[in-house]
Write an enzyme that holds these catalytic residues in place. Structure first.
Site, mmCIF file in Angstrom:
data_model
loop_
_atom_site.group_PDB
_atom_site.id
_atom_site.type_symbol
_atom_site.label_atom_id
_atom_site.label_comp_id
_atom_site.label_asym_id
_atom_site.label_seq_id
_atom_site.Cartn_x
_atom_site.Cartn_y
_atom_site.Cartn_z
ATOM 1 N N ASP A 140 0.958 -1.004 -0.112
ATOM 2 C CA ASP A 140 -0.048 0.028 -0.034
ATOM 3 C C ASP A 140 1.088 1.225 -0.116
ATOM 4 O O ASP A 140 2.244 1.035 0.428
ATOM 5 C CB ASP A 140 -0.712 0.055 1.480
ATOM 6 C CG ASP A 140 -1.803 1.207 1.659
ATOM 7 O OD1 ASP A 140 -2.223 1.722 0.645
ATOM 8 O OD2 ASP A 140 -1.467 1.830 2.670
ATOM 9 N N ASP B 38 -0.009 5.112 0.947
ATOM 10 C CA ASP B 38 -0.359 6.025 1.972
ATOM 11 C C ASP B 38 -0.297 5.256 3.344
ATOM 12 O O ASP B 38 -1.023 4.500 3.665
ATOM 13 C CB ASP B 38 -1.820 6.701 1.882
ATOM 14 C CG ASP B 38 -1.870 7.740 0.601
ATOM 15 O OD1 ASP B 38 -0.871 8.177 0.211
ATOM 16 O OD2 ASP B 38 -2.825 7.328 -0.194
ATOM 17 N N GLY C 127 -7.514 3.808 3.065
ATOM 18 C CA GLY C 127 -7.865 2.986 2.061
ATOM 19 C C GLY C 127 -9.175 3.083 1.169
ATOM 20 O O GLY C 127 -9.373 2.374 0.394
ATOM 21 N N ILE C 128 -9.700 4.018 1.396
ATOM 22 C CA ILE C 128 -11.280 4.328 0.830
ATOM 23 C C ILE C 128 -10.877 5.457 -0.028
ATOM 24 O O ILE C 128 -10.459 6.364 0.115
ATOM 25 C CB ILE C 128 -12.126 4.940 1.914
ATOM 26 C CG1 ILE C 128 -12.238 4.021 3.036
ATOM 27 C CG2 ILE C 128 -13.568 4.943 1.554
ATOM 28 C CD1 ILE C 128 -12.675 2.644 2.903
ATOM 29 N N ARG D 205 -11.304 8.676 -2.984
ATOM 30 C CA ARG D 205 -11.959 10.200 -2.536
ATOM 31 C C ARG D 205 -13.404 10.321 -2.400
ATOM 32 O O ARG D 205 -13.902 10.834 -1.150
ATOM 33 C CB ARG D 205 -11.320 10.816 -3.603
ATOM 34 C CG ARG D 205 -11.040 12.360 -3.352
ATOM 35 C CD ARG D 205 -10.300 13.119 -4.405
ATOM 36 N NE ARG D 205 -9.176 12.701 -4.916
ATOM 37 C CZ ARG D 205 -8.551 12.984 -6.012
ATOM 38 N NH1 ARG D 205 -9.125 13.839 -6.870
ATOM 39 N NH2 ARG D 205 -7.425 12.450 -6.567
ATOM 40 N N SER E 268 -5.064 5.486 -4.529
ATOM 41 C CA SER E 268 -5.050 6.917 -4.858
ATOM 42 C C SER E 268 -4.615 7.170 -5.985
ATOM 43 O O SER E 268 -3.698 6.628 -6.519
ATOM 44 C CB SER E 268 -3.926 7.568 -3.591
ATOM 45 O OG SER E 268 -3.575 8.720 -4.106
ATOM 46 N N ASN F 233 -3.382 9.735 -7.023
ATOM 47 C CA ASN F 233 -2.109 10.574 -6.960
ATOM 48 C C ASN F 233 -0.786 9.791 -6.665
ATOM 49 O O ASN F 233 0.317 10.285 -6.578
ATOM 50 C CB ASN F 233 -2.268 11.792 -5.736
ATOM 51 C CG ASN F 233 -3.152 12.573 -6.102
ATOM 52 O OD1 ASN F 233 -3.050 13.247 -6.844
ATOM 53 N ND2 ASN F 233 -4.163 12.601 -5.086
ATOM 54 N N ASP G 296 -1.714 -0.331 6.142
ATOM 55 C CA ASP G 296 -1.627 0.206 7.409
ATOM 56 C C ASP G 296 -3.264 0.480 7.670
ATOM 57 O O ASP G 296 -3.579 1.163 8.959
ATOM 58 C CB ASP G 296 -1.075 1.608 7.260
ATOM 59 C CG ASP G 296 -1.650 2.696 6.468
ATOM 60 O OD1 ASP G 296 -2.314 2.202 5.492
ATOM 61 O OD2 ASP G 296 -1.908 3.758 6.797
#
Ligand code: BG6
Ligand code: MG
Length: 220
Positions: free
Chosen positions: A8, A10, A45-46, A48, A117, A119, A171
């Site tokens: 993962d 972020d 993990g969700i 935007r 994400s 990004n 995380d």
């Protein structure tokens, strides 16, 4: 045999989980909703838009905002988030991650990214580690956020490995659930990550040796 480790982004590779929180907290405040770090755990993990929906629900305002309003709020959050990303440098990589990526490469174990994400490519570039990943699942191609296993399965497919031969590192609770549902072995970073096959308090404790011992325990 362990063929791949899928990360993962972020909160595992870098501490952008906190930057997401700060951006949402400020946007939420502007529409009269207050969120704290405990609530924020639910946003990890969700996607935007799904995050915004949870915030509106939390504030009892889900019915007050049209689709267009929601899109504007998501854009507002992302602009704030992007502004804070400007501070990211290779120094923002969390402790232990670079050494682990190098250890995996040295052993010929494939490395993947499974972040929802949009990004993610920008962040990996800012951290200067894009070249260490063999495959990054494209968040714009998935329909379901974590806890659905879709993004992890996409990463396995892109790497050409079976989920049963891979470890996922997360995380968030939604992320651990996604890894477990995919058939991969799960490593959790943090506290209270129910269901993690191996739980470590921080990336400082994350290294090749610990992953190897965990894998041997699962596949004696
Ligand atoms: C996940 C984060 O990695 O990406 C979430 O844990 C975030 O908090 C999601 O909402 C989507 O990110 P972005 O950058 O596309 O808004
Ligand atoms: Mg995360």
């Amino acid at each position: 045999k362990l063929d791949a480790v899928i990360f993962d982004l972020d909160g595992v590779v870098t501490d952008t989980a906190h930057l997401h929180y700060v951006a949402w907290r400020d946007v939420a405040k502007e529409i009269g909703i207050s969120i704290d770090e405990t609530f924020n755990e639910q946003l990890k993990g969700i996607s935007r838009m799904a995050s915004l929906q949870r915030i509106l629900q939390h504030g009892g305002k889900a019915a007050h905002f049209s689709t267009a309003d929601c899109e504007e709020l998501c854009a507002r959050k992302n602009n704030r988030y992007l502004a804070t990303l400007a501070s990211l440098t290779p120094e923002s990589i969390l402790p232990g991650i670079t050494a682990l990526l190098q250890a995996l490469r040295g052993r010929g174990i494939r490395i993947g990214l499974a972040s929802v994400s949009l990004n993610a490519p920008v962040i990996l570039n800012a951290l200067g580690i894009s070249h260490l990943f063999d495959y990054c699942a494209d968040a714009s191609r998935i329909v379901h956020s974590k806890p659905d296993p879709e993004i992890f399965l996409l990463a396995c497919r892109g790497l050409g490995v079976a989920a049963q031969h891979a470890i996922g590192i997360e995380d968030s609770l939604a992320g651990i659930q996604a890894i477990n549902a995919s058939g991969m072995a799960s490593v959790g970073i943090g506290e209270d990550l129910m269901g993690a096959g191996l739980l470590l308090p921080s990336t400082r404790e994350l290294n090749w040796h610990r992953l190897d011992v965990y894998w041997q325990r699962l596949h004696p």
